[in-house]
Design an enzyme around this catalytic site. Structure first.
Site, short mmCIF file in Angstrom:
data_model
loop_
_atom_site.label_atom_id
_atom_site.label_comp_id
_atom_site.label_asym_id
_atom_site.label_seq_id
_atom_site.Cartn_x
_atom_site.Cartn_y
_atom_site.Cartn_z
N ASP A 41 -18.67 -19.93 -25.80
CA ASP A 41 -19.08 -19.16 -26.60
C ASP A 41 -20.99 -18.83 -26.03
OD1 ASP A 41 -19.89 -17.88 -28.69
OD2 ASP A 41 -21.16 -20.12 -29.34
N SER A 193 -16.01 -25.49 -22.53
CA SER A 193 -16.66 -25.73 -24.11
C SER A 193 -15.49 -24.60 -24.98
CB SER A 193 -17.57 -24.64 -24.11
OG SER A 193 -18.20 -25.05 -25.35
N MET A 194 -15.76 -23.80 -25.30
CA MET A 194 -14.94 -22.69 -26.91
C MET A 194 -13.82 -22.39 -25.81
SD MET A 194 -15.83 -20.09 -30.07
CE MET A 194 -16.28 -18.86 -28.95
N ASP A 355 -22.29 -34.35 -24.68
CA ASP A 355 -22.43 -33.91 -23.26
C ASP A 355 -24.34 -33.25 -23.46
OD1 ASP A 355 -22.52 -30.71 -24.59
OD2 ASP A 355 -20.40 -30.92 -23.15
N HIS A 387 -23.96 -30.33 -21.01
CA HIS A 387 -22.64 -29.68 -21.33
C HIS A 387 -22.48 -28.02 -19.85
CE1 HIS A 387 -19.71 -27.81 -23.73
NE2 HIS A 387 -20.10 -26.27 -23.96
#
Length: 407
Positions: A41, A193-194, A355, A387
């Protein structure tokens, strides 16, 4: 996830030395598996062109002759100017079609499909604050890969959920097949991630024989498989991600307009239906209370968005390819929120582990796919890895090198 924050990472101390150590010029050319990088994202640039009937402030541009960088352009986040940016980057949800639209007179495009530039640095000025996948790509290059050839990027409009990005998946499939033909073997997908949710959606929609032929492995970095509680705070009161010049309430409307935010709300297959994520003086909210939550924050479109997206990925259906899940642990990660004044004030945050963005139990959903597919599922904890920082971490890069080039 997708991170729901501005991407900020810096090169690790001694990073250049590490890249030199990883370099393997003796590795025979042509025997490396091609790589496709998929961002999270807010993890790639967006460009816009304007021809608007009106603007929200006299300093805002009404018309542009060319496309300009909409994300990330640090100059557009300055006070007053940010009002222009918010008005241009927001989406408008249509309750009839259950799709989103750009504001009138705004055209947004994703630059650089097939290239890596739009995700290496989110700010075209290549400022350190916008550095994202640059260290990883530099590592790949040091191992013999070449940008735009056997390592390519698959950026997308991260404001939208997969159901509105159909052409993207057609282009992705075509690119994977092309790379297979050019480089003589199946592709390794590396997502963050996303982007992992996007790839899970993609893989769940491909025939198994296609996956067997074209996908060698899927490396999932910081995957939010079960959703993340942080999204509730974003939707309720906004989140400025600790950027002092931006007020959370200022960007809340824009953050709400991104359907991908509601898509990443916590899911019942990972989180307990009884867990309270948001506490307020008048009500508490679990994942069973999303409809009431959206009503109480004055954002009823959010409930429709959630209904549109909740079933996009099937939790019990594994990706059907060799899977490597790498996840951060030991970093305080938002897990629930207490509001004294709801929803227009920042909450008190209660933390769990993860994270910093993706909670550990969300990432560990990988484990449930063991036994549900014949392909191996590997899990690798990254203690103390945040992250974004995990993308440039020596452990992450060494693991990726082993996946690509062997021991």
């Amino acid at each position: 996830m997708g991170c729901l924050c501005l991407y900020r990472s810096t090169l690790l101390t001694g990073g250049l030395l590490f890249l030199l150590m990883l370099a393997d010029p003796a590795f025979p050319a042509g025997s490396r598996p091609p790589v496709v990088l998929v961002p999270g994202d807010m993890g790639n640039q967006l460009e816009a062109k304007l021809d608007k009937p009106s603007v929200v402030h006299y300093v805002c541009s009404k018309r542009t002759d060319h496309y300009f960088t909409l994300w990330l352009n640090l100059e557009l986040l300055l006070p007053v100017i940010i009002d222009c940016w918010i008005d241009n980057v927001r989406l408008i949800y249509n309750q009839t079609s259950h799709t989103t639209q750009f504001p009138e007179g705004v055209d947004v495009r994703v630059p650089g499909f097939g290239d890596t530039f739009s995700m290496e640095f989110l700010d075209p000025s290549k400022s350190s604050v916008g550095s994202y996948l640059h260290t990883m790509v530099e590592s790949l290059v040091s191992w013999g890969y070449e940008r735009g050839k056997d390592v390519r990027g698959a950026p997308y409009d991260w404001r939208r959920a997969p159901n509105e990005n159909g052409p993207y998946f057609l282009a992705l499939r075509k690119m994977i097949e092309e790379m297979y033909q050019l480089y003589g073997g199946p592709v390794v997908l590396v997502a963050h991630s996303m982007g992992n949710m996007y790839m899970l959606y993609f893989l769940q929609h491909q025939p198994q024989d296609w996956k067997d032929k074209y996908i060698r492995a899927f490396v999932a970095l910081g995957p939010p498989w079960g959703g993340v509680p942080k999204t509730l705070r974003v939707l309720a009161s906004g989140d400025n991600n600790r950027i002092p010049v931006i007020r959370s309430l200022k960007i809340r409307a824009q953050q709400r307009s991104a359907v991908s935010t509601t898509w990443l709300l916590p899911y019942s297959y990972t989180w307990s239906p009884q867990k309270v994520f948001v506490r307020t003086p008048k009500a508490n909210y679990t994942l069973q209370d999303y409809r009431q939550f959206f009503q109480d924050i004055g954002f009823k479109d959010g409930w429709s968005m959630r209904q549109d997206t909740e079933g996009l990925v099937e939790a019990t259906v594994p990706p059907g390819v060799r899977l490597h899940c790498l996840y951060g642990t030991g970093v305080p990660t938002p897990e629930s929120f207490d509001y004294e004044s709801f929803p227009d004030r920042d909450p008190k945050i209660h933390y769990g582990t993860g994270d910093g963005t993706v909670n550990l139990q969300s990432a560990l959903h990988c484990h449930t796919w063991r036994g549900l597919q014949k392909q191996e599922v590997s899990l690798q904890a990254l203690p103390g890895n945040e992250h974004i920082a995990m993308l440039a971490n020596t452990t992450t890069l060494a693991y990726l090198k082993r996946v690509l080039l062997g021991p």
